[in-house]
Design a protein around this motif. Sequence first.
Motif, PDB file in Angstrom:
ATOM      1  N   ARG A  39       0.547  -1.320   0.189  1.00 21.47           N
ATOM      2  CA  ARG A  39      -0.073  -0.192  -0.119  1.00 21.47           C
ATOM      3  C   ARG A  39       0.774   1.317   0.252  1.00 21.47           C
ATOM      4  NH1 ARG A  39      -5.531   0.044   1.877  1.00 21.47           N
ATOM      5  NH2 ARG A  39      -5.074  -1.958   3.044  1.00 21.47           N
ATOM      6  N   GLU A  40       1.970   1.307   0.758  1.00 22.83           N
ATOM      7  CA  GLU A  40       2.833   2.457   0.842  1.00 22.83           C
ATOM      8  C   GLU A  40       3.593   2.568  -0.548  1.00 22.83           C
ATOM      9  OE1 GLU A  40       6.684   4.165   3.608  1.00 22.83           O
ATOM     10  OE2 GLU A  40       5.464   2.023   4.348  1.00 22.83           O
ATOM     11  N   THR A  41       3.970   1.466  -1.047  1.00 20.17           N
ATOM     12  CA  THR A  41       4.751   1.533  -2.351  1.00 20.17           C
ATOM     13  C   THR A  41       3.778   2.196  -3.455  1.00 20.17           C
ATOM     14  OG1 THR A  41       6.060  -0.511  -1.508  1.00 20.17           O
ATOM     15  CG2 THR A  41       5.889   0.133  -3.974  1.00 20.17           C
ATOM     16  N   LEU A  42       2.543   1.587  -3.427  1.00 18.14           N
ATOM     17  CA  LEU A  42       1.671   2.231  -4.376  1.00 18.14           C
ATOM     18  C   LEU A  42       1.469   3.522  -4.469  1.00 18.14           C
ATOM     19  CD1 LEU A  42      -1.435  -0.039  -4.849  1.00 18.14           C
ATOM     20  CD2 LEU A  42       0.198   0.646  -6.750  1.00 18.14           C
ATOM     21  N   GLU A  43       1.155   4.291  -3.277  1.00 15.88           N
ATOM     22  CA  GLU A  43       1.192   5.482  -2.807  1.00 15.88           C
ATOM     23  C   GLU A  43       2.101   6.290  -3.379  1.00 15.88           C
ATOM     24  OE1 GLU A  43      -0.306   6.505   1.037  1.00 15.88           O
ATOM     25  OE2 GLU A  43      -1.761   4.948   0.941  1.00 15.88           O
ATOM     26  N   THR A  44       3.413   5.878  -2.798  1.00 12.73           N
ATOM     27  CA  THR A  44       4.722   6.288  -3.504  1.00 12.73           C
ATOM     28  C   THR A  44       4.870   6.426  -4.924  1.00 12.73           C
ATOM     29  OG1 THR A  44       5.938   5.723  -1.548  1.00 12.73           O
ATOM     30  CG2 THR A  44       7.173   6.350  -3.300  1.00 12.73           C
ATOM     31  N   ASP A  45       4.339   5.225  -5.356  1.00 11.63           N
ATOM     32  CA  ASP A  45       4.466   5.064  -6.947  1.00 11.63           C
ATOM     33  C   ASP A  45       3.453   6.387  -7.624  1.00 11.63           C
ATOM     34  OD1 ASP A  45       6.437   3.089  -6.941  1.00 11.63           O
ATOM     35  OD2 ASP A  45       4.867   1.593  -7.219  1.00 11.63           O
ATOM     36  N   LEU A  46       2.354   6.301  -6.943  1.00 11.32           N
ATOM     37  CA  LEU A  46       1.396   7.068  -7.656  1.00 11.32           C
ATOM     38  C   LEU A  46       1.961   8.778  -7.579  1.00 11.32           C
ATOM     39  CD1 LEU A  46      -1.953   5.560  -6.213  1.00 11.32           C
ATOM     40  CD2 LEU A  46      -1.479   6.513  -8.445  1.00 11.32           C
ATOM     41  N   TYR A  47       2.600   9.168  -6.476  1.00 10.64           N
ATOM     42  CA  TYR A  47       3.062  10.321  -6.364  1.00 10.64           C
ATOM     43  C   TYR A  47       4.236  10.460  -7.355  1.00 10.64           C
ATOM     44  CZ  TYR A  47       0.701  11.893  -1.970  1.00 10.64           C
ATOM     45  OH  TYR A  47      -0.289  12.132  -1.226  1.00 10.64           O
ATOM     46  N   ASP A  48       4.992   9.335  -7.701  1.00 12.82           N
ATOM     47  CA  ASP A  48       6.022   9.660  -8.609  1.00 12.82           C
ATOM     48  C   ASP A  48       5.677   9.722 -10.102  1.00 12.82           C
ATOM     49  OD1 ASP A  48       8.013   9.204  -6.593  1.00 12.82           O
ATOM     50  OD2 ASP A  48       8.158   7.276  -7.155  1.00 12.82           O
ATOM     51  N   VAL A  49       4.499   8.766 -10.092  1.00 17.51           N
ATOM     52  CA  VAL A  49       3.578   9.112 -11.566  1.00 17.51           C
ATOM     53  C   VAL A  49       3.206  10.491 -11.740  1.00 17.51           C
ATOM     54  CG1 VAL A  49       1.434   8.295 -13.000  1.00 17.51           C
ATOM     55  CG2 VAL A  49       2.967   6.849 -11.812  1.00 17.51           C
ATOM     56  N   SER A  50       2.868  11.278 -10.745  1.00 18.07           N
ATOM     57  CA  SER A  50       2.296  12.735 -10.996  1.00 18.07           C
ATOM     58  C   SER A  50       3.491  13.554 -11.522  1.00 18.07           C
ATOM     59  CB  SER A  50       1.565  13.170  -9.604  1.00 18.07           C
ATOM     60  OG  SER A  50       2.699  13.255  -8.474  1.00 18.07           O
ATOM     61  N   GLU A  51       4.575  13.189 -11.395  1.00 16.31           N
ATOM     62  CA  GLU A  51       5.685  13.930 -11.941  1.00 16.31           C
ATOM     63  C   GLU A  51       5.807  13.857 -13.403  1.00 16.31           C
ATOM     64  OE1 GLU A  51       7.207  16.427 -10.121  1.00 16.31           O
ATOM     65  OE2 GLU A  51       5.981  15.734  -8.284  1.00 16.31           O
ATOM     66  N   ASP A  52       5.289  12.512 -14.061  1.00 15.39           N
ATOM     67  CA  ASP A  52       5.539  12.141 -15.529  1.00 15.39           C
ATOM     68  C   ASP A  52       4.260  12.876 -16.427  1.00 15.39           C
ATOM     69  OD1 ASP A  52       7.224  10.540 -14.501  1.00 15.39           O
ATOM     70  OD2 ASP A  52       6.112   8.706 -14.740  1.00 15.39           O
ATOM     71  N   SER A  53       4.895  13.317 -17.561  1.00 16.87           N
ATOM     72  CA  SER A  53       4.011  13.760 -18.526  1.00 16.87           C
ATOM     73  C   SER A  53       4.726  13.471 -19.931  1.00 16.87           C
ATOM     74  CB  SER A  53       4.042  15.406 -18.252  1.00 16.87           C
ATOM     75  OG  SER A  53       2.869  16.057 -19.281  1.00 16.87           O
ATOM     76  N   TYR A  54       3.618  12.998 -20.870  1.00 20.76           N
ATOM     77  CA  TYR A  54       3.953  12.567 -22.191  1.00 20.76           C
ATOM     78  C   TYR A  54       3.327  13.557 -23.107  1.00 20.76           C
ATOM     79  CZ  TYR A  54       5.553   8.576 -19.335  1.00 20.76           C
ATOM     80  OH  TYR A  54       6.371   7.967 -18.453  1.00 20.76           O
ATOM     81  N   ASP A  55       3.924  14.058 -24.020  1.00 21.43           N
ATOM     82  CA  ASP A  55       3.392  14.772 -25.073  1.00 21.43           C
ATOM     83  C   ASP A  55       2.584  13.977 -26.173  1.00 21.43           C
ATOM     84  OD1 ASP A  55       4.819  17.184 -24.013  1.00 21.43           O
ATOM     85  OD2 ASP A  55       6.484  17.066 -25.318  1.00 21.43           O
ATOM     86  N   GLY A  56       1.585  14.619 -26.575  1.00 14.42           N
ATOM     87  CA  GLY A  56       0.792  14.020 -27.452  1.00 14.42           C
ATOM     88  C   GLY A  56      -0.523  13.640 -27.086  1.00 14.42           C
ATOM     89  N   GLY A  57      -1.182  12.805 -27.779  1.00 15.86           N
ATOM     90  CA  GLY A  57      -2.615  12.424 -27.566  1.00 15.86           C
ATOM     91  C   GLY A  57      -2.784  11.448 -26.359  1.00 15.86           C
ATOM     92  N   SER A  58      -3.855  10.641 -26.271  1.00 13.09           N
ATOM     93  CA  SER A  58      -4.249   9.788 -24.854  1.00 13.09           C
ATOM     94  C   SER A  58      -4.352   8.623 -25.701  1.00 13.09           C
ATOM     95  CB  SER A  58      -5.294  10.459 -24.251  1.00 13.09           C
ATOM     96  OG  SER A  58      -5.714   9.323 -23.226  1.00 13.09           O
ATOM     97  N   PRO A  59      -3.534   7.820 -25.496  1.00 11.66           N
ATOM     98  CA  PRO A  59      -3.524   6.303 -26.061  1.00 11.66           C
ATOM     99  C   PRO A  59      -4.226   5.343 -25.402  1.00 11.66           C
ATOM    100  CG  PRO A  59      -1.334   6.470 -25.344  1.00 11.66           C
ATOM    101  CD  PRO A  59      -2.120   7.772 -25.139  1.00 11.66           C
ATOM    102  N   LEU A  60      -5.363   5.438 -25.113  1.00 15.72           N
ATOM    103  CA  LEU A  60      -6.431   5.003 -24.001  1.00 15.72           C
ATOM    104  C   LEU A  60      -6.806   3.485 -24.860  1.00 15.72           C
ATOM    105  CD1 LEU A  60      -8.141   4.297 -21.459  1.00 15.72           C
ATOM    106  CD2 LEU A  60      -9.715   5.709 -22.841  1.00 15.72           C
ATOM    107  N   TYR A  61      -7.021   3.300 -26.079  1.00 12.74           N
ATOM    108  CA  TYR A  61      -7.571   2.210 -26.465  1.00 12.74           C
ATOM    109  C   TYR A  61      -6.713   0.954 -26.545  1.00 12.74           C
ATOM    110  CZ  TYR A  61     -11.117   5.395 -28.733  1.00 12.74           C
ATOM    111  OH  TYR A  61     -11.872   6.575 -28.791  1.00 12.74           O
ATOM    112  N   ASP A  62      -5.378   1.073 -26.982  1.00 11.42           N
ATOM    113  CA  ASP A  62      -4.481  -0.016 -26.865  1.00 11.42           C
ATOM    114  C   ASP A  62      -4.208  -0.170 -25.523  1.00 11.42           C
ATOM    115  OD1 ASP A  62      -4.437   0.099 -29.865  1.00 11.42           O
ATOM    116  OD2 ASP A  62      -2.487   1.371 -29.899  1.00 11.42           O
ATOM    117  N   THR A  63      -4.126   0.805 -24.714  1.00 10.70           N
ATOM    118  CA  THR A  63      -3.740   0.481 -23.294  1.00 10.70           C
ATOM    119  C   THR A  63      -4.624  -0.454 -22.651  1.00 10.70           C
ATOM    120  OG1 THR A  63      -2.706   2.553 -23.082  1.00 10.70           O
ATOM    121  CG2 THR A  63      -3.100   1.517 -20.982  1.00 10.70           C
ATOM    122  N   LEU A  64      -6.007   0.069 -23.056  1.00 12.38           N
ATOM    123  CA  LEU A  64      -7.169  -0.783 -22.177  1.00 12.38           C
ATOM    124  C   LEU A  64      -7.228  -2.236 -22.601  1.00 12.38           C
ATOM    125  CD1 LEU A  64      -9.588  -0.531 -20.220  1.00 12.38           C
ATOM    126  CD2 LEU A  64     -10.804   0.293 -22.041  1.00 12.38           C
TER     127      LEU A  64
END
Length: 557
Positions: free
Chosen positions: A442-467
């Motif tokens: 649980r602590e690892t996940l919360e830390t990972d989520l905070y780390d993810v908030s620092e990431d940003s990828y240029d371009g559109g949202s590739p939701l379909y392939d990801t899903l």
Amino acid sequence: MVFGTTHKVKSHRLGRRRKKGGSRMVVAPWIVITLVCVLVASGLTWGFVALMRSGCSGPIYRVTVAVAPSLFGTLEDAAQEWEATQPEASTGQCIGAEIREVSARDAQAGMSTNWEEKTLGPRPIAWVPDSQAWASYLGSSEATAGIVAAADPLVLGEASSVLAVPDSKAAELGWTGGEPPTWADVVAAAQAGDITIAAANPRRSTEGLVAMLNAAGDGAGGLSAEAMAAWKTATGTGALAADADELLAAYAETPDPTRVMTALDYQVDDFNAENDPADPLVAVSPAGTNVSAVATYLVLGGGWVSKSDAGIAEQFGSFLRGEVESGAFEDPELGPVDDPAAALAQTTTEAVGEAVNAWRVGREELHVLFLVDRSSSTGAETVSYNGDDLTAGDAAVQTAIATVQAMESNSRAGLWEYGVGAGDDAPYREVADLAELSDDHRETLETDLYDVSEDSYDGGSPLYDTLVAARDYMNGHATDGALSVIVVLTNSSRDEVSEGSAADTAAALTEQGGSTVVYTVGFGETDPENLTTLAAATGGSYVQAPSEGDVLDAIGG
């Protein structure tokens, strides 16, 4: 404002009045001078001391007290009154109490797992739950029993556990004006189809917790397995909501004369006063209701509590005790308690722990994979979450964290992020594998989520392939008796990166098969049409992002 600090944790109450508090009137200097002269002349030296603080010295050192929302205003007033008496530490330093509004359930969960300071504030030195049952639940686990084991609870008052029943239905069933029904009578009425019981979740709300303890009690402070089984069956046919506020809000929108809701007495009064319904609710207290919501003040014993901080909290407790014993302590939500010892003995730590665990048995285990959109659109839009203005991406991360915190320890959770270039050979990155929510994970996940908030990828949202890839992953990890769920968190409903359309992807998900259900959570100005199409193909649904808190109830948890 909490002693100069902006208070950001919102109350979940229906608008009950605060006891005191409120804005302060600005006083002109000449009035102050005149007042001091009058006080001195009349010999009221306490007034002069209040204006010219001369006891303790230095800045005020305050310990944190976590207080349930219904008691926040009263405890904040009491802290200010205590501070006006100029309490001091043995060193002569000025001391006080910072009152933080934290629901009893959030406080119990935070102390059981990983206290999230960003959301809940500093770890508390003292705790005021609106029901002592939460402290009993915390104490029922060997891992957390020490936090409350040495506490000497100060009883502040109590609210009664009741059923909110439409007046017409209560009269029809003969539940008013004579002998009240027993809890067994209520369950029997539900089994006969005369009523539906809409219960507040006993793992999330005080009203749900005390109702369950009463309905499943054996009359001697213990648990009846037969009564618990009957209560679970009866509440399984109705709406299980996060709390009574949610139940009552739904009733206000769509009145149902057959719906009986778990509540506390003051919540029924507030509802009728604020809504003036054509068929008002009556508070029915079934015979055999032995457990009330007993509000207490406890000085905690966690490893983070120093001896000096505990001593300050005990001084504040002594002040509160004097207020209670003199009758000066009053809260509009609480009734007085004539016999505090008997109130604390209404149930036992063992019974509360056993009841909560028994209520969970037979309910599906939850496996959740969070898909967090980190494409450029998530940083370009601002939304409101927990009273703050955040980017849609940051609000999505906070929602995921709140949901992780709300999930049971036997649940499993994993995390992916997606955006163009997120992975080496794919538009997504597998951040955390699906794993049981131990304290470490649980602590690892919360830390990972905070780390993810620092990431940003240029371009559109590739939701379909990801899903499609994520559902294949979750289907491969599906187990019997577990609810497999994907939660998509995004403010973009369009995908111009993946091949095909939303309809094509929905068809692919249908062809893919499997038991994994998709819930799409939309933030900001997203168009829910495509998100609904994707979720519905798996038996899931579109969820409008909350303005605070988690989405656990929306996904079946």
